[in-house]
Scaffold this motif. Structure first.
Motif, PDB file in Angstrom:
ATOM      1  N   ALA A  47       0.818  -1.210   0.000  1.00 61.20           N
ATOM      2  CA  ALA A  47       0.000   0.000   0.000  1.00 61.20           C
ATOM      3  C   ALA A  47       0.857   1.267   0.000  1.00 61.20           C
ATOM      4  CB  ALA A  47      -0.937  -0.006   1.205  1.00 61.20           C
ATOM      5  N   ARG A  48       1.944   1.245   0.748  1.00 60.43           N
ATOM      6  CA  ARG A  48       2.875   2.384   0.780  1.00 60.43           C
ATOM      7  C   ARG A  48       4.259   1.840   0.450  1.00 60.43           C
ATOM      8  NH1 ARG A  48       2.417   8.041   0.685  1.00 60.43           N
ATOM      9  NH2 ARG A  48       4.419   8.900   1.406  1.00 60.43           N
ATOM     10  N   PRO A  49       4.588   1.688  -0.836  1.00 60.67           N
ATOM     11  CA  PRO A  49       5.835   1.026  -1.225  1.00 60.67           C
ATOM     12  C   PRO A  49       7.060   1.851  -0.858  1.00 60.67           C
ATOM     13  CG  PRO A  49       4.304   1.220  -3.068  1.00 60.67           C
ATOM     14  CD  PRO A  49       3.802   2.105  -1.993  1.00 60.67           C
ATOM     15  N   ARG A  50       8.176   1.134  -0.752  1.00 55.09           N
ATOM     16  CA  ARG A  50       9.485   1.780  -0.560  1.00 55.09           C
ATOM     17  C   ARG A  50      10.159   1.827  -1.929  1.00 55.09           C
ATOM     18  NH1 ARG A  50      10.335  -2.745   3.797  1.00 55.09           N
ATOM     19  NH2 ARG A  50       9.347  -3.695   1.993  1.00 55.09           N
ATOM     20  N   VAL A  51      10.313   3.033  -2.447  1.00 56.20           N
ATOM     21  CA  VAL A  51      10.805   3.231  -3.811  1.00 56.20           C
ATOM     22  C   VAL A  51      12.218   3.797  -3.770  1.00 56.20           C
ATOM     23  CG1 VAL A  51      10.436   4.430  -6.004  1.00 56.20           C
ATOM     24  CG2 VAL A  51       8.465   3.616  -4.669  1.00 56.20           C
ATOM     25  N   LEU A  52      13.098   3.178  -4.539  1.00 57.09           N
ATOM     26  CA  LEU A  52      14.441   3.714  -4.739  1.00 57.09           C
ATOM     27  C   LEU A  52      14.481   4.395  -6.095  1.00 57.09           C
ATOM     28  CD1 LEU A  52      17.463   4.024  -4.087  1.00 57.09           C
ATOM     29  CD2 LEU A  52      17.820   1.747  -5.089  1.00 57.09           C
ATOM     30  N   VAL A  53      14.850   5.675  -6.101  1.00 59.42           N
ATOM     31  CA  VAL A  53      14.979   6.447  -7.337  1.00 59.42           C
ATOM     32  C   VAL A  53      16.452   6.728  -7.576  1.00 59.42           C
ATOM     33  CG1 VAL A  53      14.478   8.647  -8.473  1.00 59.42           C
ATOM     34  CG2 VAL A  53      12.698   7.504  -7.126  1.00 59.42           C
ATOM     35  N   LEU A  54      16.917   6.450  -8.788  1.00 60.36           N
ATOM     36  CA  LEU A  54      18.309   6.687  -9.154  1.00 60.36           C
ATOM     37  C   LEU A  54      18.388   7.762 -10.243  1.00 60.36           C
ATOM     38  CD1 LEU A  54      19.690   3.029  -9.455  1.00 60.36           C
ATOM     39  CD2 LEU A  54      19.839   4.567  -7.496  1.00 60.36           C
ATOM     40  N   GLY A  55      19.237   8.771 -10.014  1.00 52.73           N
ATOM     41  CA  GLY A  55      19.554   9.733 -11.060  1.00 52.73           C
ATOM     42  C   GLY A  55      18.418  10.650 -11.461  1.00 52.73           C
ATOM     43  N   ASP A  56      17.545  10.984 -10.535  1.00 55.06           N
ATOM     44  CA  ASP A  56      16.464  11.926 -10.827  1.00 55.06           C
ATOM     45  C   ASP A  56      17.091  13.258 -11.251  1.00 55.06           C
ATOM     46  OD1 ASP A  56      13.966  13.011 -11.036  1.00 55.06           O
ATOM     47  OD2 ASP A  56      13.455  12.811  -8.905  1.00 55.06           O
ATOM     48  N   GLN A  57      16.752  13.743 -12.438  1.00 62.06           N
ATOM     49  CA  GLN A  57      17.476  14.878 -12.996  1.00 62.06           C
ATOM     50  C   GLN A  57      17.158  16.194 -12.302  1.00 62.06           C
ATOM     51  OE1 GLN A  57      16.845  14.797 -17.265  1.00 62.06           O
ATOM     52  NE2 GLN A  57      18.406  13.233 -17.535  1.00 62.06           N
ATOM     53  N   HIS A  58      15.880  16.417 -11.998  1.00 56.92           N
ATOM     54  CA  HIS A  58      15.487  17.677 -11.366  1.00 56.92           C
ATOM     55  C   HIS A  58      14.450  17.471 -10.267  1.00 56.92           C
ATOM     56  CE1 HIS A  58      17.618  19.523 -14.691  1.00 56.92           C
ATOM     57  NE2 HIS A  58      16.869  18.835 -15.527  1.00 56.92           N
ATOM     58  N   GLY A  59      14.271  16.230  -9.853  1.00 53.76           N
ATOM     59  CA  GLY A  59      13.339  15.950  -8.768  1.00 53.76           C
ATOM     60  C   GLY A  59      11.930  15.641  -9.197  1.00 53.76           C
ATOM     61  N   ALA A  60      11.658  15.513 -10.504  1.00 54.61           N
ATOM     62  CA  ALA A  60      10.300  15.243 -10.957  1.00 54.61           C
ATOM     63  C   ALA A  60       9.787  13.905 -10.442  1.00 54.61           C
ATOM     64  CB  ALA A  60      10.237  15.279 -12.487  1.00 54.61           C
ATOM     65  N   LEU A  61      10.621  12.861 -10.527  1.00 52.07           N
ATOM     66  CA  LEU A  61      10.202  11.543 -10.057  1.00 52.07           C
ATOM     67  C   LEU A  61      10.013  11.546  -8.544  1.00 52.07           C
ATOM     68  CD1 LEU A  61      12.606   9.254 -12.147  1.00 52.07           C
ATOM     69  CD2 LEU A  61      10.224   9.832 -12.640  1.00 52.07           C
ATOM     70  N   ALA A  80      21.351  18.345  -9.147  1.00 53.42           N
ATOM     71  CA  ALA A  80      20.103  17.589  -9.219  1.00 53.42           C
ATOM     72  C   ALA A  80      19.520  17.387  -7.826  1.00 53.42           C
ATOM     73  CB  ALA A  80      20.347  16.243  -9.902  1.00 53.42           C
ATOM     74  N   ALA A  81      20.373  17.121  -6.844  1.00 48.23           N
ATOM     75  CA  ALA A  81      19.891  16.938  -5.477  1.00 48.23           C
ATOM     76  C   ALA A  81      19.269  18.222  -4.948  1.00 48.23           C
ATOM     77  CB  ALA A  81      21.039  16.489  -4.571  1.00 48.23           C
ATOM     78  N   ARG A  82      19.909  19.359  -5.234  1.00 47.29           N
ATOM     79  CA  ARG A  82      19.344  20.637  -4.781  1.00 47.29           C
ATOM     80  C   ARG A  82      18.025  20.941  -5.478  1.00 47.29           C
ATOM     81  NH1 ARG A  82      24.076  24.994  -3.199  1.00 47.29           N
ATOM     82  NH2 ARG A  82      25.466  23.504  -2.176  1.00 47.29           N
ATOM     83  N   ALA A  83      17.919  20.565  -6.746  1.00 43.89           N
ATOM     84  CA  ALA A  83      16.648  20.744  -7.456  1.00 43.89           C
ATOM     85  C   ALA A  83      15.556  19.917  -6.799  1.00 43.89           C
ATOM     86  CB  ALA A  83      16.804  20.353  -8.922  1.00 43.89           C
TER      87      ALA A  83
END
Length: 372
Positions: A47-61, A80-83
């Motif tokens: 119901a509340r998954p644990r998601v790993l995001v790699l290389g998000d360019q500007h934080g959209a994901l 990208a992290a600051r974005a």
């Protein structure tokens, strides 16, 4: 800001640093396609998954997913992290945004942007190889024009067999189910010599100039200052540290700070400095250029600036770094910079600095020293 109509609501996202021209968006078709794929996967996840995001360019994901999941995001880029952090704050949401290669954890799904460097992708996936639960969904996406077949091979080597998607939104996906038996060796750093200096540089996967000495850096090396005494010197956009490491050999009393927005670059520079100058201290900063420096903090700045951010060619990236150098230099301090001739750094420098001299010119590059 450009609105992003994601499957989890409309978001108003901004790049970091903000794009004054308004031309560049903080999201693209690959972000949308990845999120649509995740929406289709939700029935297979908790119901509340644990998601790993790699290389998000500007934080959209990261920003979109926090409404429906617990998100941990890793990436190489400080910008990208600051974005991502700024967009999360603006949306009133939270996620764990981390710098560097990922650390294995108890995740339910991995979503990745395929980076420009397949070496970086390999390093990221090698850090997870064998640690993901069998059958865990892995989804990587990129704009079609930026996606090479080599990405399939990297994902297959470290995660599992790849099933490509059809194109949509001018983007494509590479899908895999995690296979814990895929435990290939991680990609190795490259090493090469600085010609005539007896200095060996080390470049980790994903850091700039991984295969050979950058041509612009090679030109600037012949014009680095000597006789600096105890000067405070910054290598701005240091990459593997070639400018600072070489300069330090000629200036044994100077104090060096090496800064870059790439975590792989900073670690490369740290390794190279330790090999060339054992026992000698230096500062290493994963940060946004010299934006966090005190005004007048440095006597000398060395710079071989980029003119792109990710896949986007953007001359303003270099100009922003040169403006940071101006602010961070003391009155009378000097900036040594190399650039492609067509970028005409000299014209930009003359509008800001007290004096500018051209030290060298080749058919492709120019070297300037600008005095604050």
């Amino acid at each position: 800001m450009h609105p992003f109509d994601s499957p989890f609501g409309v978001l108003h996202l901004e790049r970091y640093p903000p794009d004054a021209s308004g031309r560049l968006r903080a999201h693209d078709g690959a972000d949308l396609l990845i999120l649509e794929e995740y929406a289709d996967l939700r029935h297979r996840l908790p119901a509340r998954p644990r998601v790993l995001v790699l290389g998000d360019q500007h934080g959209a994901l990261t920003t979109a997913l926090t409404s429906v999941a617990d998100v941990t995001a890793y990436g190489d880029s400080e910008l990208a992290a600051r974005a991502a952090e700024a967009n999360l704050r603006a949306a009133g949401r939270s996620a764990s945004v981390r710098r560097g290669l990922p650390v294995g954890g108890d995740y339910d799904v991995v979503l990745a942007r395929v980076p420009k460097s397949l070496g970086l992708l390999a390093a990221q996936l090698a850090a997870l190889s064998g640690q993901l639960a069998a059958g865990m969904p892995f989804v990587a996406g990129a704009m079609t024009k930026h996606l090479s077949r080599g990405a399939n091979d990297v994902i297959s080597r470290y995660i599992g067999d790849v099933t490509p998607s059809l194109g949509r939104h001018k983007a494509r996906l590479l899908r895999a189910a995690a296979d814990p038996s895929r435990c290939a060796d991680p990609p190795q750093p490259t090493t090469y010599e600085v010609p005539g200096r007896g200095i060996t540089l080390t470049t980790l996967p994903g850091a700039y100039a991984g295969e050979r000495l950058d041509q612009g850096a090679r030109v600037l090396l012949d014009h680095l200052p000597t006789g600096l005494g105890s000067a405070a010197v910054a290598d701005l956009g240091c990459g593997n540290g070639v400018l600072a490491i070489t300069s330090a050999a000629d200036n044994p009393q100077a104090a060096y700070t090496l800064v870059d927005e790439s975590s792989q670059a900073i670690e490369s520079a740290r390794i190279g400095w330790g090999a060339a100058h054992p026992g000698r201290d230096a500062d290493f900063a994963l940060t946004d250029g010299l934006s966090d420096a005190e005004p007048g903090e440095y006597d000398v700045v060395l710079c071989n600036p980029p003119f792109h951010q990710g896949f986007a060619v953007e001359p303003a990236v270099a100009q922003r770094l040169l403006a940071q150098a101006h602010r961070a230099l003391r009155p009378g301090g000097e900036l040594y910079v190399v650039g492609n001739r067509h970028l005409d750094h000299g014209a930009f420098l003359r509008r800001r600095f007290a004096s500018v001299r051209e030290l060298a010119a080749t058919p492709k590059f120019t070297v300037h020293v600008a005095t604050r």
